[in-house]
Design a protein around this motif. Structure first.
Motif, PDB file in Angstrom:
ATOM      1  N   GLU A 275     -57.544-110.076 -14.491  1.00  0.00           N
ATOM      2  CA  GLU A 275     -57.866-109.013 -13.532  1.00  0.00           C
ATOM      3  C   GLU A 275     -59.371-108.902 -13.335  1.00  0.00           C
ATOM      4  OE1 GLU A 275     -56.907-104.256 -12.928  1.00  0.00           O
ATOM      5  OE2 GLU A 275     -55.603-105.498 -14.189  1.00  0.00           O
ATOM      6  N   VAL A 276     -60.125-109.036 -14.433  1.00  0.00           N
ATOM      7  CA  VAL A 276     -61.587-108.963 -14.361  1.00  0.00           C
ATOM      8  C   VAL A 276     -62.160-110.221 -13.715  1.00  0.00           C
ATOM      9  CG1 VAL A 276     -63.701-108.946 -15.738  1.00  0.00           C
ATOM     10  CG2 VAL A 276     -61.839-107.370 -16.292  1.00  0.00           C
ATOM     11  N   ILE A 277     -61.647-111.384 -14.093  1.00  0.00           N
ATOM     12  CA  ILE A 277     -62.231-112.657 -13.655  1.00  0.00           C
ATOM     13  C   ILE A 277     -61.811-113.037 -12.248  1.00  0.00           C
ATOM     14  CG2 ILE A 277     -62.424-115.115 -14.166  1.00  0.00           C
ATOM     15  CD1 ILE A 277     -63.910-113.323 -16.128  1.00  0.00           C
ATOM     16  N   TRP A 278     -60.501-112.883 -11.929  1.00  0.00           N
ATOM     17  CA  TRP A 278     -60.012-113.368 -10.638  1.00  0.00           C
ATOM     18  C   TRP A 278     -59.294-112.299  -9.809  1.00  0.00           C
ATOM     19  CZ3 TRP A 278     -58.477-116.909 -14.859  1.00  0.00           C
ATOM     20  CH2 TRP A 278     -59.370-117.968 -14.988  1.00  0.00           C
ATOM     21  N   GLY A 279     -59.230-111.081 -10.325  1.00  0.00           N
ATOM     22  CA  GLY A 279     -58.545-110.032  -9.588  1.00  0.00           C
ATOM     23  C   GLY A 279     -57.042-110.188  -9.563  1.00  0.00           C
ATOM     24  N   VAL A 280     -56.500-110.906 -10.559  1.00  0.00           N
ATOM     25  CA  VAL A 280     -55.058-111.134 -10.659  1.00  0.00           C
ATOM     26  C   VAL A 280     -54.520-110.307 -11.825  1.00  0.00           C
ATOM     27  CG1 VAL A 280     -53.261-112.848 -11.067  1.00  0.00           C
ATOM     28  CG2 VAL A 280     -55.294-113.461  -9.722  1.00  0.00           C
ATOM     29  N   LYS A 281     -53.437-109.610 -11.614  1.00  0.00           N
ATOM     30  CA  LYS A 281     -52.875-108.724 -12.633  1.00  0.00           C
ATOM     31  C   LYS A 281     -52.565-109.490 -13.915  1.00  0.00           C
ATOM     32  CE  LYS A 281     -49.151-105.368 -13.409  1.00  0.00           C
ATOM     33  NZ  LYS A 281     -50.084-104.324 -13.863  1.00  0.00           N
ATOM     34  N   ASN A 282     -52.931-108.910 -15.062  1.00  0.00           N
ATOM     35  CA  ASN A 282     -52.676-109.531 -16.357  1.00  0.00           C
ATOM     36  C   ASN A 282     -51.183-109.543 -16.680  1.00  0.00           C
ATOM     37  OD1 ASN A 282     -55.385-110.097 -17.251  1.00  0.00           O
ATOM     38  ND2 ASN A 282     -55.676-107.892 -17.501  1.00  0.00           N
ATOM     39  N   ASP A 283     -50.756-110.611 -17.335  1.00  0.00           N
ATOM     40  CA  ASP A 283     -49.368-110.680 -17.767  1.00  0.00           C
ATOM     41  C   ASP A 283     -49.126-109.840 -19.018  1.00  0.00           C
ATOM     42  OD1 ASP A 283     -50.981-112.257 -19.314  1.00  0.00           O
ATOM     43  OD2 ASP A 283     -49.587-113.947 -19.461  1.00  0.00           O
ATOM     44  N   GLU A 284     -50.165-109.690 -19.864  1.00  0.00           N
ATOM     45  CA  GLU A 284     -50.106-108.878 -21.066  1.00  0.00           C
ATOM     46  C   GLU A 284     -51.378-108.037 -21.126  1.00  0.00           C
ATOM     47  OE1 GLU A 284     -49.566-111.496 -24.334  1.00  0.00           O
ATOM     48  OE2 GLU A 284     -47.535-112.076 -23.769  1.00  0.00           O
ATOM     49  N   PRO A 285     -51.375-106.892 -21.826  1.00  0.00           N
ATOM     50  CA  PRO A 285     -52.495-105.956 -21.719  1.00  0.00           C
ATOM     51  C   PRO A 285     -53.718-106.266 -22.575  1.00  0.00           C
ATOM     52  CG  PRO A 285     -50.750-105.021 -23.060  1.00  0.00           C
ATOM     53  CD  PRO A 285     -50.217-106.319 -22.523  1.00  0.00           C
ATOM     54  N   TYR A 286     -53.581-107.009 -23.688  1.00  0.00           N
ATOM     55  CA  TYR A 286     -54.664-107.117 -24.654  1.00  0.00           C
ATOM     56  C   TYR A 286     -55.375-108.466 -24.506  1.00  0.00           C
ATOM     57  CZ  TYR A 286     -51.624-103.419 -26.260  1.00  0.00           C
ATOM     58  OH  TYR A 286     -50.831-102.305 -26.310  1.00  0.00           O
ATOM     59  N   LYS A 287     -56.628-108.400 -24.053  1.00  0.00           N
ATOM     60  CA  LYS A 287     -57.343-109.606 -23.664  1.00  0.00           C
ATOM     61  C   LYS A 287     -58.653-109.772 -24.435  1.00  0.00           C
ATOM     62  CE  LYS A 287     -54.153-110.847 -20.829  1.00  0.00           C
ATOM     63  NZ  LYS A 287     -53.311-112.025 -21.134  1.00  0.00           N
ATOM     64  N   LYS A 288     -59.350-110.874 -24.141  1.00  0.00           N
ATOM     65  CA  LYS A 288     -60.527-111.266 -24.911  1.00  0.00           C
ATOM     66  C   LYS A 288     -61.607-110.196 -24.949  1.00  0.00           C
ATOM     67  CE  LYS A 288     -64.009-114.972 -25.160  1.00  0.00           C
ATOM     68  NZ  LYS A 288     -64.496-116.243 -24.562  1.00  0.00           N
ATOM     69  N   ASP A 289     -61.763-109.431 -23.885  1.00  0.00           N
ATOM     70  CA  ASP A 289     -62.848-108.451 -23.791  1.00  0.00           C
ATOM     71  C   ASP A 289     -62.462-107.081 -24.336  1.00  0.00           C
ATOM     72  OD1 ASP A 289     -61.056-107.662 -21.848  1.00  0.00           O
ATOM     73  OD2 ASP A 289     -62.413-107.985 -20.168  1.00  0.00           O
ATOM     74  N   ALA A 290     -61.359-106.998 -25.068  1.00  0.00           N
ATOM     75  CA  ALA A 290     -60.853-105.692 -25.510  1.00  0.00           C
ATOM     76  C   ALA A 290     -61.846-104.940 -26.383  1.00  0.00           C
ATOM     77  CB  ALA A 290     -59.531-105.884 -26.269  1.00  0.00           C
ATOM     78  N   PHE A 291     -62.558-105.621 -27.275  1.00  0.00           N
ATOM     79  CA  PHE A 291     -63.465-104.930 -28.193  1.00  0.00           C
ATOM     80  C   PHE A 291     -64.660-104.345 -27.433  1.00  0.00           C
ATOM     81  CE2 PHE A 291     -62.012-108.077 -31.722  1.00  0.00           C
ATOM     82  CZ  PHE A 291     -60.744-107.507 -31.693  1.00  0.00           C
ATOM     83  N   HIS A 292     -65.136-105.095 -26.455  1.00  0.00           N
ATOM     84  CA  HIS A 292     -66.203-104.568 -25.596  1.00  0.00           C
ATOM     85  C   HIS A 292     -65.720-103.314 -24.869  1.00  0.00           C
ATOM     86  CE1 HIS A 292     -68.916-104.218 -22.160  1.00  0.00           C
ATOM     87  NE2 HIS A 292     -67.865-104.331 -21.378  1.00  0.00           N
ATOM     88  N   ARG A 293     -64.538-103.366 -24.317  1.00  0.00           N
ATOM     89  CA  ARG A 293     -64.002-102.217 -23.566  1.00  0.00           C
ATOM     90  C   ARG A 293     -63.743-101.026 -24.479  1.00  0.00           C
ATOM     91  NH1 ARG A 293     -59.041-105.081 -21.689  1.00  0.00           N
ATOM     92  NH2 ARG A 293     -58.369-103.023 -20.943  1.00  0.00           N
ATOM     93  N   TYR A 294     -63.300-101.301 -25.689  1.00  0.00           N
ATOM     94  CA  TYR A 294     -62.988-100.216 -26.633  1.00  0.00           C
ATOM     95  C   TYR A 294     -64.271 -99.539 -27.143  1.00  0.00           C
ATOM     96  CZ  TYR A 294     -60.939 -97.874 -30.714  1.00  0.00           C
ATOM     97  OH  TYR A 294     -60.539 -96.937 -31.642  1.00  0.00           O
ATOM     98  N   VAL A 295     -65.244-100.334 -27.564  1.00  0.00           N
ATOM     99  CA  VAL A 295     -66.449 -99.785 -28.198  1.00  0.00           C
ATOM    100  C   VAL A 295     -67.439 -99.263 -27.165  1.00  0.00           C
ATOM    101  CG1 VAL A 295     -68.453-100.347 -29.640  1.00  0.00           C
ATOM    102  CG2 VAL A 295     -66.193-101.260 -30.219  1.00  0.00           C
ATOM    103  N   VAL A 296     -67.730-100.066 -26.148  1.00  0.00           N
ATOM    104  CA  VAL A 296     -68.780 -99.718 -25.186  1.00  0.00           C
ATOM    105  C   VAL A 296     -68.236 -98.837 -24.061  1.00  0.00           C
ATOM    106  CG1 VAL A 296     -70.505-100.637 -23.590  1.00  0.00           C
ATOM    107  CG2 VAL A 296     -70.003-101.855 -25.731  1.00  0.00           C
ATOM    108  N   LYS A 297     -67.060 -99.156 -23.553  1.00  0.00           N
ATOM    109  CA  LYS A 297     -66.493 -98.425 -22.418  1.00  0.00           C
ATOM    110  C   LYS A 297     -65.601 -97.263 -22.835  1.00  0.00           C
ATOM    111  CE  LYS A 297     -68.299-101.240 -19.370  1.00  0.00           C
ATOM    112  NZ  LYS A 297     -69.408-100.791 -18.482  1.00  0.00           N
ATOM    113  N   GLY A 298     -65.223 -97.220 -24.106  1.00  0.00           N
ATOM    114  CA  GLY A 298     -64.382 -96.119 -24.567  1.00  0.00           C
ATOM    115  C   GLY A 298     -62.936 -96.210 -24.126  1.00  0.00           C
TER     116      GLY A 298
END
Length: 909
Positions: A275-298
């Motif tokens: 979704e972030v890279i190509w604007g295509v809906k993810n097949d599953e919710p937990y992706k490589k950038d999860a820690f960045h989103r959790y810690v920095v983005k809340g």
């Protein structure tokens, strides 16, 4: 070179015993190592674009959200030899827009001198088996200026210096963390990690720390050769014990322990956030950038609440008092451990002590403490720069079964003639950020200092590049991933011979295996690069980028002094190797005779006076010559192109020749029946000298080399004579001018410059050749040094002097370096490699840190280019060793760079 270095296995330290165990396949001590790249994004391997613009196809900004295809990167991390399980640092200062998971730098398009890493990190220590390693990352407390670097560099031109991190204010008032990472092995499958984070400011500061452990993504692409085609799993087995378990096709028995329990654990999958890279809906919710989103983005729903995935991190949030530190301890091991914290500190202390004992047996005790410290860091950088490198050209061109088909243009683009190439190995890299891919001639230089601490690895690396999955069926050795067909100088035979000597174990099996494949490579050179069949060679840029007035890759009718000299150099070492092998294999005498005749034929061709040679009698120098119709024009550029003929020198001992009757007979026949060739062979005191430059030419060329107004810098031999500062060479509307710093033109991207700076590999070869000439001439050959100084000395003293100049780049200037202070205009106590950054002198947390750059300013010694190219710049370790042996051999001679009481400079007193 290095003939008196004993075999590494003659010593009996704990590290030597481990090296022996590994070499005998008793224990796999090198299974875990610093094999994680510092940059996987923007590499050719990850580029599936239509136009081959790798820097644009996979960016730093995408790297946190996009899974890599061919490898992994991380901050000062480790991985196993197949890069299946990775461990690296990640942190956040509470201000940055992104989690700090990897090093940032401007790309080849953004930088005013090409790609450039914009971080401060240092490799401090390492043993060859990686049983102890230490490194440092300096993490700012202020917001990291990502946009500022891009914007400022976009306005700077090639005439401006690069905008570096120390040019910003983010390290003012010590507002940063020193993040020390140490690894120690309790056993060959038991790795301990200790991360110590110091707050260097006076105020308390909060740090978010979450070291990542994850699996390389091998399950997405659809190829079975990746080893793990089913999705692996990490899960929290025991929260109270901080224990993670692994489920992996090849790594199922490993466990990870966080000995200091975190506030919480985070889990996700090492897969692309489509979704972030190509604007295509993810097949599953937990992706490589999860820690960045959790810690920095809340984003609290970014991580997997079931505490499982293919990527995990213990998450710590700690306040560190000013001037204080926090320590985090981890253990990665095969099998369950009841008390993983037991003996932790004792292991570190023991491994550090063993590292000291090992290097005390390697580094001469005649060196000064500051010289030993630099040598240790050179070795550390060399060992930390090993990398897991994976690249299958056929798979890369065709695309993966589970991925969209790549653009058809790729099948007509880069590396299409190398479909046989399949690399999946641990390889010594030039620099794991700026050059996270091998370069074949760089690697040959790496192997020389590596052989003094781990000859087995050096031999394996040299053989690897001659194997059928590397070497082209035509006999060409692959250059580097941006263009595998690019022609690098043929230095592999030289490296094989020197590693054989340094090893000291008389490993003729290695020498014969290498020689057999090098014959094929030699034949490729003769068939492809001697267009006229007259022993005058071409080769294009040959690793020297902008050395000429034009791109030599684009000029067909150019006869090259360096290409011809490289082939003479190649011949000389093939002759030496074949003579060594012939001592036990008489059949080798025939091929030794072949290389003897070929060597002498090249010497004759380059020195011919009928207008077809490359020697210029008027100037006393070798030049490239451009053929235009029936006319030939010398390109009168006084550069290392004309110095490389000095490296093609071989001294044959009559005692060795007498052991080879077949070779002796053939050699005597040539001397008797081919006078036009035999006149290039000089005999003296039972030795024969074969050299491109005879005694007269040697003196004429050395007059340039040893002239401070030409090649002789306070810090070594320049790549272009300073003569061209006032007298540029001009051809049509182009010119070559002495440029001692960064390149001012964009040829080859502009991130390296051969028009004045000092390069360690070339200096090393020139110093070696001067020593070789000394073995023949002895003290009978005397020369004014420096030129026009009135001081006369022999060649061995000249060689030691140039070595001293080179290594002084890394040493703090003191009263023993007064002349250098005057020449370079550096202040007292500063190291030339650091330029005018006074923080390295004045800040106690910087003063002992050294960087080994790609090349150095021709007048000031300032480091330029890649700041961690400890690959070939690690040759400094060898130069320190040679200096140490020189001091032992000539204890009454003082080092040069001194000023006597009357102010007159002497070379030696």
């Amino acid at each position: 070179m290095a003939a008196d270095i004993p075999s590494i296995f003659d010593s009996d330290t704990a590290e030597h015993r481990r090296l022996a165990e590994h070499a005998k396949r008793m224990k796999d001590w090198k299974f875990w190592g610093p094999y994680l790249s510092e940059r996987q994004w923007a590499t050719v391997r990850e580029d599936y674009s239509r136009d081959g613009e790798a820097w644009n196809y996979f960016t730093h900004d995408q790297a946190r959200s996009r899974a890599y295809r061919w490898g992994e990167d991380g901050l000062l991390g480790i991985t196993d030899r197949d890069c299946n399980v990775c461990f690296a640092l990640a942190m956040w200062n509470g201000k940055d827009p992104i989690l700090k998971e990897r090093l940032f730098g401007v790309t080849g398009k953004q930088g005013n001198h090409g790609e450039d890493v914009k971080e401060l990190y240092y490799y401090l220590d390492a043993t060859p088996t990686h049983t102890y390693m230490k490194a440092l990352y300096k993490y700012p407390m202020k917001e990291y200026p990502y946009e500022e670097f891009v914007n400022v560099n976009s306005f700077r031109t090639a005439l401006d210096p690069e905008y570096e991190i120390l040019d910003t204010d983010i390290f003012d008032s010590n507002m940063y963390y020193d993040v020390f990472v140490e690894y120690a092995k309790s056993g060959y499958m038991d790795v301990l990690a200790k991360i110590t984070i110091w707050n260097r400011s006076d105020e308390p500061s909060q740090i978010h720390f979450l070291p990542n452990i994850w699996f390389r993504n091998t399950w997405t692409w659809g190829y079975r050769h990746e080893g793990c085609t089913s999705k692996p799993l990490l899960w929290l087995a025991d929260k109270e014990k901080g224990e993670l378990k692994f489920q992996h096709d090849t790594r199922s028995q490993f466990e990870f322990y966080a000995l200091d329990l975190p506030e919480e654990w985070l889990f996700t999958d090492n897969e692309t956030n489509t979704e972030v890279i190509w604007g295509v809906k993810n097949d599953e919710p937990y992706k490589k950038d999860a820690f960045h989103r959790y810690v920095v983005k809340g984003e609290k729903d970014a991580v997997n609440p079931e505490m499982r995935g293919t990527k995990a991190a213990p998450y710590y949030c700690r306040v560190v008092a000013g001037g204080d530190c926090v320590v985090f301890r981890f253990r990665l091991t095969r099998g369950y451990i009841e008390k993983p914290e037991e003996g932790f500190e004792e292991v570190f202390e023991k491994r550090k002590q063993e590292a000291d004992e090992f290097y005390a047996s390697v580094i001469p005790n005649t060196l000064k403490p500051e010289e030993v410290a630099v040598t240790r860091q050179a070795y550390a950088g060399l060992l930390w720069s090993k990398q897991f490198y994976h690249y299958s050209v056929k798979n890369w061109l065709e695309g993966d079964p589970n991925m969209p088909e790549p653009p058809a243009e790729r099948l007509k683009g880069r590396n299409i003639d190398w479909e046989h190439l399949f690399n999946k190995d641990i390889i010594s890299m030039p620099d794991k950020w700026e050059y996270p891919w091998y370069a074949s001639w760089d690697l040959a230089f790496h192997m020389i200092p590596l052989a003094t601490i781990d000859p087995q690895f050096s031999k394996q690396q040299l053989i690897l590049f001659l194997r059928e999955w590397f070497m082209h069926p035509s006999g060409m050795i692959p250059a580097y991933e941006w263009d595998l067909s690019s022609v690098n100088p043929p230095v592999h035979a030289w490296a094989c011979w020197n590693v054989y000597k340094i090893d000291g174990s008389r490993d003729r099996d290695f020498l014969l295996r290498a020689f057999n494949k090098l014959v094929i490579n030699f034949t490729w050179w003769v068939n492809r690069k001697d267009a006229s069949g007259k022993h005058i060679f071409t080769g294009g840029f040959l690793g020297l980028d902008n050395i000429s007035v034009f791109d030599r890759n684009l000029v067909k009718d150019l006869e090259q002094a360096d290409a011809t000299s490289w082939m003479a150099f190649f011949c000389a070492h093939m002759l030496t190797i074949s003579m060594e092998l012939a001592k036990e294999l008489p059949a080798m005498e025939d091929i030794a005779s072949k290389f003897f005749e070929h060597f002498v034929a090249i010497i004759h061709a380059i020195n011919t006076f009928d207008g077809t040679g490359l020697w210029d009698e008027q100037d006393g120098f070798f030049y490239d010559q451009l053929k235009v119709g029936t006319e030939r024009f010398p390109l009168r550029i006084r550069s290392i192109v004309g110095l490389l003929p000095l490296t093609a020198v071989s001294v044959l001992d009559m005692r060795t020749i007498s052991m080879l009757p077949g070779f002796k007979k053939r050699m005597e026949w040539v001397i008797k029946n081919r006078p036009w060739l035999s006149r290039h062979i000089e005999e003296r005191d039972g030795k024969y000298l074969l050299s491109v430059a005879n005694e007269e030419k040697l003196k004429r060329i050395l007059n340039y080399v040893l002239d401070p107004d030409e090649f002789l810098s306070p810090f070594g031999i320049r790549s272009l004579s300073k003569f061209h500062e006032l007298e540029p060479f001009r051809w049509c509307d182009m010119d070559v001018k002495y440029t001692p710093g960064e390149a001012e033109n964009g040829m080859f991207g502009g991130n390296s410059n051969w028009r004045g700076p000092i390069w360690f590999p070339i200096n090393f070869l020139l110093i070696e050749s001067i020593r070789n000439y000394y073995t023949f001439f002895g003290d009978s050959f005397r020369i004014e040094f420096p030129s026009r100084s009135g001081t006369v000395t022999n060649l061995i003293d000249v060689a030691e002097d140039i070595s001293s100049r080179c290594v002084s780049i890394f040493l703090p200037h003191s009263e023993n370096h007064l002349e250098l202070l005057e020449c370079s205009k550096l202040e007292y106590g500063m190291r030339p490699c650091h330029g005018d950054y006074k923080i390295y002198r004045d800040n106690p947390h910087f003063k002992d840190l050294v960087l080994f750059y790609e090349y150095f300013h021709g007048d000031t010694g300032k480091g330029l280019g890649a700041p961690h190219q400890t690959g070939w710049t690690a040759l400094a370790a060898m130069q320190f060793q040679e200096i140490g042996r020189y001091v032992r051999s000539f204890p009454t001679k003082r080092r040069m760079h001194t000023v006597n009481p009357k102010g007159r400079r002497d070379v030696f007193r």
